[in-house]
Enzyme design. Structure first.
Site, short mmCIF file in Angstrom:
data_model
loop_
_atom_site.label_atom_id
_atom_site.label_comp_id
_atom_site.label_asym_id
_atom_site.label_seq_id
_atom_site.Cartn_x
_atom_site.Cartn_y
_atom_site.Cartn_z
N ASP A 1 0.95 -1.07 -0.12
CA ASP A 1 -0.08 -0.03 -0.10
C ASP A 1 0.92 1.17 0.10
O ASP A 1 1.67 1.45 0.90
CB ASP A 1 -0.98 -0.07 1.18
CG ASP A 1 -2.00 0.91 1.21
OD1 ASP A 1 -1.89 2.15 0.66
OD2 ASP A 1 -3.02 0.65 1.70
N HIS B 1 -3.00 -0.63 -2.48
CA HIS B 1 -4.27 0.19 -1.96
C HIS B 1 -5.50 0.22 -2.77
O HIS B 1 -5.34 0.09 -4.04
CB HIS B 1 -3.99 1.76 -1.63
CG HIS B 1 -5.08 2.53 -1.03
ND1 HIS B 1 -5.04 2.49 0.61
CD2 HIS B 1 -6.12 3.17 -1.26
CE1 HIS B 1 -5.99 3.28 1.06
NE2 HIS B 1 -6.85 3.68 -0.08
#
Length: 233
Positions: free
Chosen positions: A171, A202
């Site tokens: 992420d 993400h």
């Protein structure tokens, strides 16, 4: 059945809209509040609600950006809209947003005659799911790729009911040092479960668009549904 409904704020001083999806037979086994990303209650969030209704839950997605501009609906795969979403997030009052989630919880509970209510959120909504777990009487919460949890660890002792967090290992908004702090701060919290998904970024569980990582998304969603089946029964 789907509809747009109007909810009152906790202080009765305002109102906001929410997307509602109900099981076809009208008999919901529990309710789940679906908490938006920074892109508003868009097609992906509505699809999350529809899927929950298909398996027997009443699902409500409140328009949390309504104080900024009602009805914001953006596509993360369009660069200008992605940048606009970041701007809205910077202006958003998360404490007020959590209160609006609490108002949604109350509405959901009323609609199922006092039954159990869960919450699931994504991105900003994942952070708000954590805040909801710490600040409301929600029965169970799930956060996907929640941002900034390291800054909320001081509230972990207020989490009295089950919380599950899905962490994207690659992420770019939640860097490895932040992920390490999440584990350090929460692994010993008996009500919190963390799941890591190495190599995904993400937004990996989005319903539509380029960000989806299908294998990880399906695994995370399976864990979420088992979690709700256990904790909202």
């Amino acid at each position: 059945m789907t509809a747009t409904i109007t909810l009152e704020t906790l202080d009765k001083a305002g109102s906001f809209e929410a997307y509602l999806a109900e099981p076809a037979n009208g008999a919901a086994k529990a309710a789940i509040v679906v908490i938006q990303e920074i892109f508003g209650v868009n097609a992906g969030i509505r699809r999350k609600c529809d899927q929950l209704a298909e398996v027997g839950y009443l699902a409500i997605a409140p328009d949390l950006f309504w104080r900024l501009e009602p009805g914001i609906e953006l596509d993360p795969d369009i660069p200008d809209q992605f940048q606009a979403a970041l701007g809205w997030m910077g202006k958003f009052d998360q404490t007020q947003g959590t209160r609006d989630i609490e108002a949604t919880i109350r509405t959901a509970r009323d609609k199922i005659n006092g039954g159990k209510v869960g919450a699931v959120g994504y991105c900003l909504g994942g952070r708000l799911a954590y805040m909801t777990a710490a600040r409301t009487d929600i029965d169970a919460s799930v956060g996907y790729y929640a941002v900034g949890i390291d800054g909320l660890l001081g509230e972990k002792h207020a989490i009295a009911r089950p919380l599950m967090l899905h962490i994207a290992g690659s992420d770019h908004f939640v860097t490895p040092d932040v992920q390490a702090k999440m584990h350090e701060g929460l692994d010993d919290q008996p009500k919190v479960t963390l799941h890591d998904y190495p190599g995904v970024d993400h937004g990996f569980a989005t319903e539509f668009g380029k960000r989806r990582a299908d294998e990880a998304a399906k695994l995370a969603d399976q864990r979420t549904m088992a979690f709700f089946a256990e904790n909202l029964a």
